[in-house]
Each structure stands twice: as C-alpha cells, then as structure tokens.
Design a protein around this motif. Sequence first.
Motif, PDB file in Angstrom:
ATOM      1  N   ARG A  13     -12.246  -5.395 -20.035  1.00  0.00           N
ATOM      2  CA  ARG A  13     -13.466  -5.871 -19.369  1.00  0.00           C
ATOM      3  C   ARG A  13     -13.289  -7.290 -18.838  1.00  0.00           C
ATOM      4  N   ASP A  14     -12.700  -8.143 -19.657  1.00  0.00           N
ATOM      5  CA  ASP A  14     -12.437  -9.526 -19.278  1.00  0.00           C
ATOM      6  C   ASP A  14     -11.405 -10.087 -20.248  1.00  0.00           C
ATOM      7  N   ALA A  15     -11.085 -11.349 -20.112  1.00  0.00           N
ATOM      8  CA  ALA A  15     -10.044 -11.940 -20.949  1.00  0.00           C
ATOM      9  C   ALA A  15     -10.440 -11.957 -22.419  1.00  0.00           C
ATOM     10  N   ASP A  16     -11.716 -12.177 -22.711  1.00  0.00           N
ATOM     11  CA  ASP A  16     -12.157 -12.178 -24.107  1.00  0.00           C
ATOM     12  C   ASP A  16     -12.010 -10.793 -24.731  1.00  0.00           C
ATOM     13  N   ALA A  17     -12.345  -9.744 -23.971  1.00  0.00           N
ATOM     14  CA  ALA A  17     -12.193  -8.380 -24.480  1.00  0.00           C
ATOM     15  C   ALA A  17     -10.725  -8.052 -24.705  1.00  0.00           C
ATOM     16  N   TRP A  18      -9.867  -8.525 -23.797  1.00  0.00           N
ATOM     17  CA  TRP A  18      -8.423  -8.338 -23.996  1.00  0.00           C
ATOM     18  C   TRP A  18      -7.990  -8.985 -25.306  1.00  0.00           C
ATOM     19  N   ALA A  19      -8.395 -10.232 -25.539  1.00  0.00           N
ATOM     20  CA  ALA A  19      -7.985 -10.947 -26.744  1.00  0.00           C
ATOM     21  C   ALA A  19      -8.498 -10.252 -27.998  1.00  0.00           C
ATOM     22  N   GLU A  20      -9.717  -9.724 -27.948  1.00  0.00           N
ATOM     23  CA  GLU A  20     -10.281  -9.023 -29.105  1.00  0.00           C
ATOM     24  C   GLU A  20      -9.492  -7.755 -29.404  1.00  0.00           C
ATOM     25  N   ARG A  21      -9.109  -7.017 -28.352  1.00  0.00           N
ATOM     26  CA  ARG A  21      -8.331  -5.790 -28.557  1.00  0.00           C
ATOM     27  C   ARG A  21      -6.953  -6.109 -29.125  1.00  0.00           C
ATOM     28  N   VAL A  22      -6.303  -7.117 -28.581  1.00  0.00           N
ATOM     29  CA  VAL A  22      -4.953  -7.457 -29.032  1.00  0.00           C
ATOM     30  C   VAL A  22      -4.955  -7.902 -30.492  1.00  0.00           C
ATOM     31  N   ALA A  23      -6.006  -8.570 -30.912  1.00  0.00           N
ATOM     32  CA  ALA A  23      -6.081  -9.038 -32.299  1.00  0.00           C
ATOM     33  C   ALA A  23      -6.096  -7.888 -33.289  1.00  0.00           C
ATOM     34  N   ALA A  24      -6.421  -6.691 -32.826  1.00  0.00           N
ATOM     35  CA  ALA A  24      -6.507  -5.527 -33.715  1.00  0.00           C
ATOM     36  C   ALA A  24      -5.230  -4.699 -33.752  1.00  0.00           C
ATOM     37  N   ASP A  35       4.729  -8.455 -34.962  1.00  0.00           N
ATOM     38  CA  ASP A  35       5.236  -9.329 -33.898  1.00  0.00           C
ATOM     39  C   ASP A  35       4.559  -8.967 -32.577  1.00  0.00           C
ATOM     40  N   VAL A  36       3.423  -9.576 -32.317  1.00  0.00           N
ATOM     41  CA  VAL A  36       2.644  -9.308 -31.109  1.00  0.00           C
ATOM     42  C   VAL A  36       2.477 -10.594 -30.323  1.00  0.00           C
ATOM     43  N   GLY A  37       2.792 -10.545 -29.053  1.00  0.00           N
ATOM     44  CA  GLY A  37       2.542 -11.654 -28.148  1.00  0.00           C
ATOM     45  C   GLY A  37       1.619 -11.207 -27.041  1.00  0.00           C
ATOM     46  N   GLY A  38       1.481 -12.045 -26.042  1.00  0.00           N
ATOM     47  CA  GLY A  38       0.611 -11.718 -24.925  1.00  0.00           C
ATOM     48  C   GLY A  38       1.300 -11.994 -23.611  1.00  0.00           C
ATOM     49  N   PRO A  71      -6.737 -19.800 -19.023  1.00  0.00           N
ATOM     50  CA  PRO A  71      -6.845 -20.606 -20.243  1.00  0.00           C
ATOM     51  C   PRO A  71      -7.255 -19.798 -21.475  1.00  0.00           C
ATOM     52  N   THR A  72      -8.049 -18.748 -21.296  1.00  0.00           N
ATOM     53  CA  THR A  72      -8.427 -17.899 -22.426  1.00  0.00           C
ATOM     54  C   THR A  72      -7.203 -17.214 -23.009  1.00  0.00           C
ATOM     55  N   VAL A  95      -4.094 -18.266 -22.778  1.00  0.00           N
ATOM     56  CA  VAL A  95      -3.250 -19.283 -23.404  1.00  0.00           C
ATOM     57  C   VAL A  95      -3.758 -19.595 -24.805  1.00  0.00           C
ATOM     58  N   ALA A  96      -5.067 -19.738 -24.954  1.00  0.00           N
ATOM     59  CA  ALA A  96      -5.646 -20.051 -26.266  1.00  0.00           C
ATOM     60  C   ALA A  96      -5.465 -18.895 -27.237  1.00  0.00           C
ATOM     61  N   ALA A  97      -5.614 -17.662 -26.745  1.00  0.00           N
ATOM     62  CA  ALA A  97      -5.534 -16.491 -27.621  1.00  0.00           C
ATOM     63  C   ALA A  97      -4.120 -16.240 -28.128  1.00  0.00           C
ATOM     64  N   THR A  98      -3.117 -16.756 -27.423  1.00  0.00           N
ATOM     65  CA  THR A  98      -1.721 -16.519 -27.819  1.00  0.00           C
ATOM     66  C   THR A  98      -1.070 -17.763 -28.415  1.00  0.00           C
ATOM     67  N   GLU A  99      -1.873 -18.723 -28.814  1.00  0.00           N
ATOM     68  CA  GLU A  99      -1.312 -19.962 -29.364  1.00  0.00           C
ATOM     69  C   GLU A  99      -0.360 -19.656 -30.525  1.00  0.00           C
TER      70      GLU A  99
END
Length: 417
Positions: A173-184, A189-192, A206-207, A209-213
């Motif tokens: 849906r957007d970058a935040d939804a991507w980050a939420e899905r990847v966190a699960a 060893d998961v990157g973005g 920037p979202t 970049v922050a999610a893959t810190e």
Amino acid sequence: MTSYLLEKAWVDGAVRDTVRVEIEDGVFTSVEVDATRTATPLRGLTLPGFANTHSHAFHRALRGRTQRGSGTFWTWREQMYAAAARLDPDTCFELARATYAEMLAAGYTSVCEFHYVHHQPDGTPYDDPNALGHALVAAAETTGIRLTLVDTCYLAGGIGEPLAGPQRRFADRDADAWAERVAAIRHDDVGGAIHSVRAVPREAMPTLVAATEGKPLHAHVSEQPAENEACLAAYGLTPVELLAEAGALGPRTTAVHATHLTQADISLLAETGTGVSLCPTTERDLGDGIGPARALADAGVPITIGSDSQAVVDPFEELRAWEMDERLASITRGRFAAADLLARTAGRIAVGEPGDLVTLDLTTPRTAGTGADEHTAVFAATAADVTHVVASGRVVFDGDHARIGRALAAAVGRLWS
C-alpha cells in the motif's frame, strides 16, 4: 568436526599444496598448509565459496526464452512480467530450490535474493502476506545455501506513473505497509531494497532507510540511460544523488548494476562506502552496457558479483566477463589481476570464516594444462568443472550436475505449463 585434505587450495591470496582444514559448527577451526595429517581427500583446486550478491531466482525460467529475437531491456521486461504473473508459493519454492541448487553446484555458497514478487496476481496479499518470501527461505534451507532475503519495496510503475498489470503483485500500500510486512518475515537474515528510483518515489525513500537501519539495503541503480534521464527530468538529480539525498548510501548499501554513472556518482559511492554488485552476464544479455568497474575500483568502491537474471549461473564466467568487458571498453588487457577478482568475490579459507569449499577438476578439457592456479579459476574453469561443494561445513553438491539439470527442467516446465 569434519576435516578435509585439499590437494591444492587458495589460501591467503595464493594456491597452496596439501592444505588440511577442519570445520566445526559451520566455520573453519583449523587451516594447515603442507599438512602431514590425513583427512577426507579433495583432489583438484579448492577455492572458498563465492558470494552471489544479486539474484532474482524466478528469472531462471526465462533462460532460452528471452534470448530469442531482438529488443531492449524494456522489451525483456515484458517477458519477465509474464513469468512473474505465473508464480505462486508452490512454483516459487520449486523454482527457487532448483535455482539455488544450480548456484551451489556452480560454486556460490551464499546469495542475496532481491525479492519483489509479493502478492497474488491482483495485488491482494496471501493469507500469509510473506508466503512467497517464506517459499524462498524454505528453498534456501532445503538446499543449504546461505540466504539474505532482500525484500524489495515497489510502489510505482515509473516516476509519477501508476502501477499496471503484473506490477500490482510487487506493491504494498505504501512504504509503512511494506516495512510492517517485512518485519513479520520469519528468517534470521532479512534486508530491504529500494527497487529503483522508478519504483519508489522520492518521499518514500527515507521510510525505507529508517526501516532497514543496521540491515542490508540494496537498490537497482542506473542500469539504463533512460532511468537516468527520467530521474534527472523529475528531480534534477542522478539516481545516485537521489539515494544520497535520502540517506540511503553507506557501507550497508549495495548499488546493483551501476552501469551508467557520472564521475560525481562514483565519488559519492566511494565517499559513503557504498558497494556495487556487478552482474556482467546479465548486463551483456540485456544490452545494458559495460559498467565502470576499473573506475569504481580505483575510487575504492567495493565490488561484488551477482547472477541477477540467471541468464548464466557461473561465478567463473562472471569474473571472466568482468575482466573481458573491461578489455573491450579500454582496449587494454589485464585490467584486473585474477587474484584481485577472487579476493573481491570469494570468501576466505581461514580460521573463523564460514566453512565453504568449492573444488574444481583440473583434468577437464577446459582446465587441463592451465597451471592449476588462480588463472585456472578465472580464465579457464566453468561451473561444469565443479566437483564438490561444502557450505557451512555441509556437503551441498557431490558432482552430479545431471541431477541439478533434471530438477531445473521440472521446475521451469511446471511454471510454464
């Protein structure tokens, strides 16, 4: 604990005779040159395993199909979309398992999978939103290759363009939804990845970049002149400059392809410690162009190799293409020494390093009489000469290339059936 007696082995930047190694808990615990103690023998030239830093496993189904006729990267992309439209979790697992087995049989013992097909064909998530990612994880675990799953954000059909057709499968849906899905995702060893400046808008970067810190971050960069032109027209920046603005460059970042760079781009990559994954067998297959490998290396940019579209799965051919393309572009031979190429792309047979071994037959029509040193590996050998592969101390290939071929034929046939 497992021990091997290597007839010849690449250790500390040179080929050594009679090297005895011990592997425990997946890493080398002992490396002894000119050894006198016995162990399981491996005859031939043994190298450390190679790292494949850019892969799209399902592209293996395109080999022999997209090479017909003429066209460009953009016409090839339509054929790739057709394959992506056919994937489901089962075919994804079967094809990735066979492709990862091919990689292991070629000498790759680790892979960064640039994973961008996420959802059902209409864009609706599966019950498990990471069903396709988990299929890739399972395929890697089954074969024994070490996997970094680089989950890719893909939000637009082009700069300022809506998603269309099979691209809907790629997008959250957007970058935040991507980050939420990847966190699960269930994997250690998961990157973005920022798929490209075409697929991820400036304001979303920037979202990511922050999610893959603290994790790997990859991006397709300047693969095509048209990509650069569109980025300059939209933002007044090159793709490298746009990524720098977003804070996306740095030692944990890999720019993939990096074929059409300005000198300022190269300087930015060097100053930030950003690496580059060259994929010369794919770049030549797609007609992308010849990347500035020597200029990148001279600037201090770390360079690795990837199999990308799987047009060829062979680290020896990637290294050979890297050097030979440089020769064509410069009209000069010997742009990179064989030892340098190995040092940049393979691991190390050393205490504390992953227990990876790739053994080459020195008696084949390709390798016989070549000197049995680093030049044999880079300028003579092919994946077909690999007879034995150990990854993290586990035997993952026993020399049966025909078995790998049968599995690939079944997996590719199932996708297209």
